[in-house]
Design a protein around this motif. Sequence first.
Motif, PDB file in Angstrom:
ATOM      1  N   GLU A  76      66.779  31.917   9.467  1.00 30.49           N
ATOM      2  CA  GLU A  76      67.185  33.080   8.672  1.00 30.49           C
ATOM      3  C   GLU A  76      66.482  33.119   7.323  1.00 30.49           C
ATOM      4  N   GLU A  77      66.400  31.969   6.651  1.00 30.52           N
ATOM      5  CA  GLU A  77      65.826  31.935   5.304  1.00 30.52           C
ATOM      6  C   GLU A  77      64.346  31.586   5.284  1.00 30.52           C
ATOM      7  N   TRP A  94      59.094  31.435   3.059  1.00 29.60           N
ATOM      8  CA  TRP A  94      60.444  31.919   2.758  1.00 29.60           C
ATOM      9  C   TRP A  94      60.606  33.359   3.233  1.00 29.60           C
ATOM     10  N   HIS A  95      61.755  33.666   3.820  1.00 30.86           N
ATOM     11  CA  HIS A  95      62.140  35.054   4.104  1.00 30.86           C
ATOM     12  C   HIS A  95      62.960  35.572   2.935  1.00 30.86           C
ATOM     13  N   THR A  96      63.940  34.759   2.559  1.00 32.26           N
ATOM     14  CA  THR A  96      64.789  35.093   1.421  1.00 32.26           C
ATOM     15  C   THR A  96      64.838  33.855   0.549  1.00 32.26           C
ATOM     16  N   LYS A  97      64.752  34.040  -0.717  1.00 30.28           N
ATOM     17  CA  LYS A  97      64.773  32.920  -1.658  1.00 30.28           C
ATOM     18  C   LYS A  97      65.794  33.252  -2.718  1.00 30.28           C
ATOM     19  N   PRO A  98      66.690  32.307  -3.016  1.00 28.75           N
ATOM     20  CA  PRO A  98      67.701  32.560  -4.047  1.00 28.75           C
ATOM     21  C   PRO A  98      67.116  32.944  -5.406  1.00 28.75           C
ATOM     22  N   SER A  99      65.874  32.533  -5.669  1.00 29.03           N
ATOM     23  CA  SER A  99      65.261  32.892  -6.950  1.00 29.03           C
ATOM     24  C   SER A  99      64.721  34.317  -6.901  1.00 29.03           C
ATOM     25  N   ASP A 100      63.988  34.701  -7.908  1.00 23.07           N
ATOM     26  CA  ASP A 100      63.569  36.094  -8.060  1.00 23.07           C
ATOM     27  C   ASP A 100      62.405  36.524  -7.182  1.00 23.07           C
ATOM     28  N   THR A 101      61.555  35.604  -6.720  1.00 22.20           N
ATOM     29  CA  THR A 101      60.396  36.023  -5.923  1.00 22.20           C
ATOM     30  C   THR A 101      60.310  35.232  -4.633  1.00 22.20           C
ATOM     31  N   GLU A 102      59.633  35.818  -3.653  1.00 17.37           N
ATOM     32  CA  GLU A 102      59.415  35.133  -2.391  1.00 17.37           C
ATOM     33  C   GLU A 102      58.264  34.150  -2.563  1.00 17.37           C
ATOM     34  N   GLU A 145      55.584  31.317  -0.729  1.00 15.03           N
ATOM     35  CA  GLU A 145      54.976  30.886   0.523  1.00 15.03           C
ATOM     36  C   GLU A 145      54.154  29.652   0.238  1.00 15.03           C
TER      37      GLU A 145
END
Length: 81
Positions: A10-11, A69-77, A79
Amino acid sequence: MMSKKVYKGEEIEVYFDAEKCIHSGICVKGMPEVFDLKKRPWVNTVGASADKITAHIDTCPSGALTYKWHTKPSDTETEKE
């Protein structure tokens, strides 16, 4: 022949490049709940938090394991590949 496999979660997505792997065993010894050669698929993207998995992948000496990353808790994706 393409040797890179993708394990989708998922993430994150975890990538494994068999041609780069030097079989150090760091992945399976250090995080067996995620990397288990006896299971199929051998990479379990929900076996630990995505942050812990990516931190462990960063220790891969050959670069055979990478992630996106698909979703990252921080502000940007982010890789790393």
